[in-house]
Motif scaffolding. Sequence first.
Motif, mmCIF file in Angstrom:
data_model
loop_
_atom_site.group_PDB
_atom_site.id
_atom_site.type_symbol
_atom_site.label_atom_id
_atom_site.label_comp_id
_atom_site.label_asym_id
_atom_site.label_seq_id
_atom_site.Cartn_x
_atom_site.Cartn_y
_atom_site.Cartn_z
ATOM 1 N N TYR A 188 -7.979 2.242 -8.742
ATOM 2 C CA TYR A 188 -7.264 3.512 -8.584
ATOM 3 C C TYR A 188 -5.772 3.280 -8.368
ATOM 4 O O TYR A 188 -4.937 3.925 -9.003
ATOM 5 C CB TYR A 188 -7.866 4.281 -7.417
ATOM 6 C CG TYR A 188 -7.183 5.588 -7.110
ATOM 7 C CD1 TYR A 188 -7.206 6.640 -8.020
ATOM 8 C CD2 TYR A 188 -6.525 5.786 -5.899
ATOM 9 C CE1 TYR A 188 -6.590 7.844 -7.734
ATOM 10 C CE2 TYR A 188 -5.909 6.986 -5.604
ATOM 11 C CZ TYR A 188 -5.945 8.014 -6.532
ATOM 12 O OH TYR A 188 -5.329 9.218 -6.240
ATOM 13 N N GLN A 189 -5.430 2.342 -7.500
ATOM 14 C CA GLN A 189 -4.020 2.086 -7.220
ATOM 15 C C GLN A 189 -3.312 1.501 -8.446
ATOM 16 O O GLN A 189 -2.154 1.828 -8.723
ATOM 17 C CB GLN A 189 -3.879 1.124 -6.033
ATOM 18 C CG GLN A 189 -4.548 1.575 -4.747
ATOM 19 C CD GLN A 189 -3.844 2.747 -4.070
ATOM 20 O OE1 GLN A 189 -3.226 3.563 -4.744
ATOM 21 N NE2 GLN A 189 -3.938 2.829 -2.759
ATOM 22 N N ARG A 225 -3.210 -7.121 -6.624
ATOM 23 C CA ARG A 225 -4.465 -6.414 -6.316
ATOM 24 C C ARG A 225 -5.611 -6.958 -7.158
ATOM 25 O O ARG A 225 -6.718 -7.153 -6.664
ATOM 26 C CB ARG A 225 -4.299 -4.914 -6.557
ATOM 27 C CG ARG A 225 -3.483 -4.197 -5.505
ATOM 28 C CD ARG A 225 -3.518 -2.693 -5.701
ATOM 29 N NE ARG A 225 -2.736 -2.030 -4.684
ATOM 30 C CZ ARG A 225 -3.171 -1.736 -3.468
ATOM 31 N NH1 ARG A 225 -4.407 -2.071 -3.128
ATOM 32 N NH2 ARG A 225 -2.396 -1.128 -2.593
ATOM 33 N N ASP A 244 2.182 1.445 -3.696
ATOM 34 C CA ASP A 244 1.170 1.761 -4.707
ATOM 35 C C ASP A 244 0.417 3.049 -4.407
ATOM 36 O O ASP A 244 -0.060 3.709 -5.327
ATOM 37 C CB ASP A 244 0.150 0.623 -4.794
ATOM 38 C CG ASP A 244 0.769 -0.666 -5.285
ATOM 39 O OD1 ASP A 244 1.962 -0.652 -5.623
ATOM 40 O OD2 ASP A 244 0.072 -1.688 -5.318
ATOM 41 N N GLY A 245 0.259 3.366 -3.117
ATOM 42 C CA GLY A 245 -0.562 4.514 -2.758
ATOM 43 C C GLY A 245 0.240 5.774 -2.574
ATOM 44 O O GLY A 245 0.115 6.745 -3.331
ATOM 45 N N ASN A 248 -9.903 3.878 2.969
ATOM 46 C CA ASN A 248 -9.649 4.080 1.551
ATOM 47 C C ASN A 248 -8.831 5.349 1.336
ATOM 48 O O ASN A 248 -8.847 6.255 2.169
ATOM 49 C CB ASN A 248 -10.968 4.212 0.788
ATOM 50 C CG ASN A 248 -11.787 2.939 0.848
ATOM 51 O OD1 ASN A 248 -11.256 1.855 1.049
ATOM 52 N ND2 ASN A 248 -13.087 3.064 0.688
ATOM 53 N N PRO A 249 -8.086 5.442 0.204
ATOM 54 C CA PRO A 249 -7.395 6.695 -0.099
ATOM 55 C C PRO A 249 -8.360 7.867 -0.065
ATOM 56 O O PRO A 249 -9.510 7.764 -0.512
ATOM 57 C CB PRO A 249 -6.853 6.456 -1.518
ATOM 58 C CG PRO A 249 -6.702 4.970 -1.605
ATOM 59 C CD PRO A 249 -7.840 4.404 -0.800
ATOM 60 N N VAL A 260 -10.809 1.105 -5.053
ATOM 61 C CA VAL A 260 -9.452 1.335 -4.549
ATOM 62 C C VAL A 260 -8.433 0.551 -5.362
ATOM 63 O O VAL A 260 -7.375 1.077 -5.733
ATOM 64 C CB VAL A 260 -9.369 0.957 -3.051
ATOM 65 C CG1 VAL A 260 -7.913 0.966 -2.572
ATOM 66 C CG2 VAL A 260 -10.200 1.919 -2.220
ATOM 67 N N ASP A 288 0.820 -1.207 0.000
ATOM 68 C CA ASP A 288 0.000 0.000 0.000
ATOM 69 C C ASP A 288 0.859 1.264 0.000
ATOM 70 O O ASP A 288 0.493 2.275 -0.614
ATOM 71 C CB ASP A 288 -0.934 0.001 1.209
ATOM 72 C CG ASP A 288 -2.065 -1.019 1.072
ATOM 73 O OD1 ASP A 288 -2.233 -1.541 -0.050
ATOM 74 O OD2 ASP A 288 -2.754 -1.294 2.064
ATOM 75 N N ASP A 320 -3.473 10.250 2.926
ATOM 76 C CA ASP A 320 -3.407 8.853 2.496
ATOM 77 C C ASP A 320 -2.628 8.000 3.489
ATOM 78 O O ASP A 320 -2.983 6.839 3.743
ATOM 79 C CB ASP A 320 -2.759 8.758 1.113
ATOM 80 C CG ASP A 320 -3.708 9.169 -0.003
ATOM 81 O OD1 ASP A 320 -4.928 9.270 0.275
ATOM 82 O OD2 ASP A 320 -3.243 9.395 -1.130
ATOM 83 N N ARG A 354 -2.796 4.433 -10.918
ATOM 84 C CA ARG A 354 -1.748 5.349 -10.459
ATOM 85 C C ARG A 354 -0.354 4.746 -10.649
ATOM 86 O O ARG A 354 0.571 5.437 -11.082
ATOM 87 C CB ARG A 354 -1.956 5.702 -8.979
ATOM 88 C CG ARG A 354 -3.077 6.665 -8.731
ATOM 89 C CD ARG A 354 -2.822 7.579 -7.561
ATOM 90 N NE ARG A 354 -2.337 6.892 -6.372
ATOM 91 C CZ ARG A 354 -2.099 7.513 -5.225
ATOM 92 N NH1 ARG A 354 -2.300 8.810 -5.119
ATOM 93 N NH2 ARG A 354 -1.669 6.844 -4.168
ATOM 94 N N GLU A 355 -0.199 3.489 -10.317
ATOM 95 C CA GLU A 355 1.104 2.853 -10.490
ATOM 96 C C GLU A 355 1.475 2.786 -11.971
ATOM 97 O O GLU A 355 2.630 3.023 -12.345
ATOM 98 C CB GLU A 355 1.076 1.449 -9.887
ATOM 99 C CG GLU A 355 2.362 0.669 -10.073
ATOM 100 C CD GLU A 355 3.552 1.299 -9.381
ATOM 101 O OE1 GLU A 355 4.685 1.032 -9.806
ATOM 102 O OE2 GLU A 355 3.355 2.069 -8.409
#
Length: 212
Positions: free
Chosen positions: A130-131, A185, A29-30, A82-83, A127, A26, A73, A134-135
């Motif tokens: 989204y992750q 994920r 990735d976050g 959650n983010p 989530v 997390d 975050d 973003r990655e």
Amino acid sequence: MRRQFIVPADSCARSAAEARRTVLRDLHDGVGPSLAAVALGLRSARQLLTSDPAGAARLLAALEDEMHSAIDDIRALVARENPASVTKLGLVGAVEEFVAALRSRLHVAIDVVVLGEIPPLPDAVSVAAYQIIREALTNVVTHADARTCQVRLWFDAELHAEVVDDGVGAAEVSTGVGLASMRQRASELGGNCRVEPRHGGGTRLTAALPLP
């Protein structure tokens, strides 16, 4: 007579190791992509200091907001929530916000395309998507040397996400921690995630995430 239940030591060790892997994933990735975007913005602000001080000041103000979001975050990660951006804006809004931050400081044209209507999604699916996105975008802006990139989202019994760029190809990320995390994920939700070279150059990441 009170019953006593004894948990084997190896079971406790496995649980602790899994918890550590989850936290590390997390963070990678976050928070990682958020901080990478801020670092890119700081580079752009430094370049603007002499030629456009007012523009540099506006960018620094935006970066301050993004740092506060990254801190939120981290707090959410500690609380296993959650983010913050997904909670506040939903999946599409959160992706568009992250893309807008990248677009404002990079020479990469990134578009977000939503095909059709996406129904309300379970938090776990939003989530994960989204992750993953973003990655993928972080890989594009740091490794791909791309000029254009497009994020596509659509729903047909399951959520589909696609990130396509015209960069140098998938070799830089094909075996990295980020890709393994993205695949994990998707797998945890019964879905899949894969990265493949595009015909004519560039890379395509696709993820399919079924709803429970």
